[in-house]
Design a protein around this motif. Structure first.
Motif, PDB file in Angstrom:
ATOM      1  N   ARG A 282       0.825  -1.207   0.000  1.00 20.10           N
ATOM      2  CA  ARG A 282       0.000   0.000   0.000  1.00 20.10           C
ATOM      3  C   ARG A 282       0.860   1.259   0.000  1.00 20.10           C
ATOM      4  O   ARG A 282       0.531   2.252  -0.650  1.00 20.10           O
TER       5      ARG A 282
ATOM      6  N   GLN B 280       0.792   3.989  -2.866  1.00 19.45           N
ATOM      7  CA  GLN B 280       0.536   5.402  -2.574  1.00 19.45           C
ATOM      8  C   GLN B 280       1.645   6.289  -3.123  1.00 19.45           C
ATOM      9  O   GLN B 280       1.387   7.366  -3.671  1.00 19.45           O
TER      10      GLN B 280
ATOM     11  N   GLN C 297       1.220   9.201  -5.880  1.00 21.15           N
ATOM     12  CA  GLN C 297       1.680  10.570  -5.671  1.00 21.15           C
ATOM     13  C   GLN C 297       2.606  11.014  -6.797  1.00 21.15           C
ATOM     14  O   GLN C 297       2.531  12.143  -7.274  1.00 21.15           O
TER      15      GLN C 297
END
Length: 375
Positions: free
Chosen positions: A175, A179, A183
């Protein structure tokens, strides 16, 4: 809930049921001998267990021997509580180290509970949210239920569980990486959008600049064309006027202009335009109109007044002779008299004045030019 347990009874040969407690205490301890309460003794009431040294009893000491009977349950439960605490600390440490630890590979732990407590406990299957964790099936079903307990999947989402993820640490790491990628993708998309916006603004500015230049060029060309058309129209108008207007004589010389100062004129300045020519030179009507005056007029000598259709009056002065009469209509170029030297003059010439409809005098040179003629 755990609570302070009563201290277990220390081994003793005296019991309250034989009536020896008071006597033994008074005779043995009070006499000060080492018979029954000596530091070292052997208990004849504990089935021949090993000798124990005398020391102050501490209920929290781990060295206290477990006693038989119900008190063994308290000892066992106390140890279980300590084990659970250690397990909780281990789980927290595993989470802080890099992910929540899993317990899928560990076998189920068996916990013994006294029958007296078990009989008074409610049925686990009847508890809300707990009955689903138990299975009436085989040992394999029980093992599977234990392996899929909530502790083993802590930190794993439903979607990850459906994909087969079983390691909470790896799930957390995945995760985090996902992420970070999101980004990075968002930053790249934002930078690309900014570049596209800047390029679009630059292109719009360049297009506007070109459009403004084109519009300015078109406006200049339009203005130039309008000026050319206006000039052409004026030339056409003047040509038509020139065809309808005429100079008053020919073979002349301009000797005095409008507004020229001098003592020869009573007003202090010249009020007309002088065409010097030999006596008898024909004088022509400058435009179609009507004769309103014809005769001697003091310092003007013989004068003829021609009134045009727009109310303008043209005076012809110092004539040697007049060839028209009052009320006569004449056309452009028609002879109306002859050049002379009558009145206040120094030589033969035609003195011509132009008056507007309200009687004001204007410059004859400018008036002729407005009609397409240049004296």
């Amino acid at each position: 809930m755990a609570s302070n347990k009563p201290a277990p009874e220390a081994p003793s040969r005296f019991h309250g049921d034989n009536g020896d407690y008071g006597t033994g205490y008074g005779t043995g301890y009070g006499a000060g001998h080492t018979g029954e309460f000596a530091p070292d003794f052997r208990s004849d009431t504990d089935n021949g267990e090993a000798e124990r040294g005398w020391s102050e009893w501490n209920p929290t000491e781990e060295t206290v021997r477990p006693v038989r009977g119900r008190h063994r349950v308290a000892k066992q439960r106390t140890g279980l509580a300590r084990s659970s605490t250690v397990l909780g600390v281990g789980v927290i440490a595993a989470v802080g180290a890099g992910g929540m630890a899993t317990a899928q590979g560990k076998p189920p732990v068996s916990i013994s509970v006294p029958d007296a407590i078990t009989e008074n406990l409610p049925d686990a299957k009847s508890l809300p949210g707990v009955g689903s964790l138990f299975s009436d099936g085989s040992e394999a079903d029980k093992a599977e239920a234990a392996a899929t307990a909530p502790l083993t999947t802590a930190g794993i989402t439903t979607a990850e569980a459906e994909q087969g993820t079983t390691d909470a640490g790896e799930a957390l790491r995945a995760r985090i990486l996902q992420q970070a990628e999101q980004q990075q993708d968002a930053a790249a998309a934002e930078a690309k959008a900014a570049e596209e916006k800047a390029a679009a603004e630059q292109a719009a500015a360049e297009a506007k600049k070109q459009q403004d230049a084109a519009e300015a060029k078109a406006a200049a060309e339009k203005k130039k064309a309008e000026e050319a058309a206006k000039k052409k129209a004026e030339a056409v108008r003047l040509a038509k006027l020139a065809a309808s207007y005429s100079l008053p004589t020919f073979s002349y010389t301009i000797t005095s202009t409008y507004g020229q100062a001098g003592s020869m004129w009573s007003s202090g300045h010249h009020t007309g335009l002088d065409f010097a020519a030999p006596t008898g030179t024909p004088i022509k009507a400058v435009h179609s109109g009507t004769i309103t005056s014809a005769g001697l007029a003091g310092s003007y000598g013989y004068r003829t007044v021609l009134k045009l259709e727009d109310g303008t009056e043209v005076w012809f002065c110092h004539q040697s002779s007049i060839g028209v009469s009052v009320g006569q209509k004449v056309t452009t170029g028609e002879v109306i008299g002859r050049v002379g030297a009558t009145g206040n003059v120094t030589g033969p010439h035609l003195h011509l004045e132009v008056h507007t409809a309200d009687g004001s005098g204007i410059d004859p040179m400018s008036w002729f030019r407005s009609k397409g003629l240049t004296p």
